[in-house]
Design a protein around this motif. Sequence first.
Motif, PDB file in Angstrom:
ATOM      1  N   CYS A 248      -8.805  -3.405  -9.361  1.00  0.00           N
ATOM      2  CA  CYS A 248      -7.860  -2.607  -8.581  1.00  0.00           C
ATOM      3  C   CYS A 248      -7.098  -3.515  -7.629  1.00  0.00           C
ATOM      4  O   CYS A 248      -7.334  -4.710  -7.558  1.00  0.00           O
ATOM      5  N   TYR A 249      -6.201  -2.902  -6.897  1.00  0.00           N
ATOM      6  CA  TYR A 249      -5.583  -3.529  -5.741  1.00  0.00           C
ATOM      7  C   TYR A 249      -6.073  -2.739  -4.541  1.00  0.00           C
ATOM      8  O   TYR A 249      -6.115  -1.507  -4.580  1.00  0.00           O
ATOM      9  N   LYS A 250      -6.470  -3.445  -3.482  1.00  0.00           N
ATOM     10  CA  LYS A 250      -7.029  -2.785  -2.304  1.00  0.00           C
ATOM     11  C   LYS A 250      -6.229  -3.202  -1.076  1.00  0.00           C
ATOM     12  O   LYS A 250      -5.940  -4.378  -0.883  1.00  0.00           O
ATOM     13  N   CYS A 251      -5.900  -2.216  -0.250  1.00  0.00           N
ATOM     14  CA  CYS A 251      -5.151  -2.470   0.971  1.00  0.00           C
ATOM     15  C   CYS A 251      -6.031  -3.208   1.973  1.00  0.00           C
ATOM     16  O   CYS A 251      -7.184  -2.830   2.195  1.00  0.00           O
ATOM     17  N   GLU A 252      -5.469  -4.252   2.595  1.00  0.00           N
ATOM     18  CA  GLU A 252      -6.219  -5.020   3.588  1.00  0.00           C
ATOM     19  C   GLU A 252      -6.398  -4.250   4.894  1.00  0.00           C
ATOM     20  O   GLU A 252      -7.286  -4.565   5.674  1.00  0.00           O
ATOM     21  N   GLU A 253      -5.558  -3.243   5.138  1.00  0.00           N
ATOM     22  CA  GLU A 253      -5.623  -2.492   6.394  1.00  0.00           C
ATOM     23  C   GLU A 253      -6.436  -1.200   6.268  1.00  0.00           C
ATOM     24  O   GLU A 253      -7.365  -0.973   7.020  1.00  0.00           O
ATOM     25  N   CYS A 254      -6.070  -0.334   5.328  1.00  0.00           N
ATOM     26  CA  CYS A 254      -6.694   0.992   5.258  1.00  0.00           C
ATOM     27  C   CYS A 254      -7.686   1.144   4.104  1.00  0.00           C
ATOM     28  O   CYS A 254      -8.269   2.206   3.919  1.00  0.00           O
ATOM     29  N   ASN A 255      -7.851   0.094   3.289  1.00  0.00           N
ATOM     30  CA  ASN A 255      -8.765   0.091   2.138  1.00  0.00           C
ATOM     31  C   ASN A 255      -8.391   1.075   1.036  1.00  0.00           C
ATOM     32  O   ASN A 255      -9.224   1.416   0.200  1.00  0.00           O
ATOM     33  N   GLU A 256      -7.150   1.540   1.024  1.00  0.00           N
ATOM     34  CA  GLU A 256      -6.668   2.384  -0.073  1.00  0.00           C
ATOM     35  C   GLU A 256      -6.803   1.602  -1.374  1.00  0.00           C
ATOM     36  O   GLU A 256      -6.520   0.406  -1.441  1.00  0.00           O
ATOM     37  N   VAL A 257      -7.260   2.278  -2.430  1.00  0.00           N
ATOM     38  CA  VAL A 257      -7.452   1.654  -3.737  1.00  0.00           C
ATOM     39  C   VAL A 257      -6.326   2.100  -4.662  1.00  0.00           C
ATOM     40  O   VAL A 257      -6.024   3.292  -4.760  1.00  0.00           O
ATOM     41  N   ILE A 258      -5.705   1.125  -5.335  1.00  0.00           N
ATOM     42  CA  ILE A 258      -4.611   1.398  -6.255  1.00  0.00           C
ATOM     43  C   ILE A 258      -4.973   0.792  -7.603  1.00  0.00           C
ATOM     44  O   ILE A 258      -5.312  -0.393  -7.693  1.00  0.00           O
ATOM     45  N   TYR A 259      -4.914   1.626  -8.665  1.00  0.00           N
ATOM     46  CA  TYR A 259      -5.185   1.157 -10.018  1.00  0.00           C
ATOM     47  C   TYR A 259      -3.876   0.923 -10.751  1.00  0.00           C
ATOM     48  O   TYR A 259      -2.905   1.651 -10.552  1.00  0.00           O
TER      49      TYR A 259
ATOM     50  N   CYS B  11       0.838  -1.197   0.000  1.00  0.00           N
ATOM     51  CA  CYS B  11       0.000   0.000   0.000  1.00  0.00           C
ATOM     52  C   CYS B  11       0.873   1.247   0.000  1.00  0.00           C
ATOM     53  O   CYS B  11       1.834   1.339   0.765  1.00  0.00           O
ATOM     54  N   THR B  12       0.520   2.200  -0.837  1.00  0.00           N
ATOM     55  CA  THR B  12       1.276   3.452  -0.904  1.00  0.00           C
ATOM     56  C   THR B  12       0.975   4.360   0.283  1.00  0.00           C
ATOM     57  O   THR B  12       1.736   5.282   0.555  1.00  0.00           O
ATOM     58  N   SER B  13      -0.115   4.110   1.000  1.00  0.00           N
ATOM     59  CA  SER B  13      -0.468   4.949   2.145  1.00  0.00           C
ATOM     60  C   SER B  13       0.110   4.421   3.461  1.00  0.00           C
ATOM     61  O   SER B  13       0.669   5.175   4.241  1.00  0.00           O
TER      62      SER B  13
END
Length: 74
Positions: free
Chosen positions: A32-43, A2-4
Amino acid sequence: KCTSCGSKVIEATTTSVTDLGSCIVIVRNVPCYKCEECNEVIYTLDVAERLEQIIDKAKQIMHGIAVLEYTNVA
C-alpha cells in the motif's frame, strides 16, 4: 499525496481486516501507500482488486477467522 489530509505518502505494507459477518479475514503484508501524517492507507487498483479476490475466495471456504499472507495468496 494523501486523499484525506494531502500529506506525503510512502510505500509500505499493511494488514487488511475484513469482517464478513460469519468470519473475519485478515490479510497481512498487503502492499500500500501510507500517509506519514494521518496513517491513511491507499491501495493501487491492482492491489485492491486482488485483495477483493482473496477475500471473496476466503468467504467461500472459511467459517471463523482466516489469517493470510498477501504474498502467498496474491
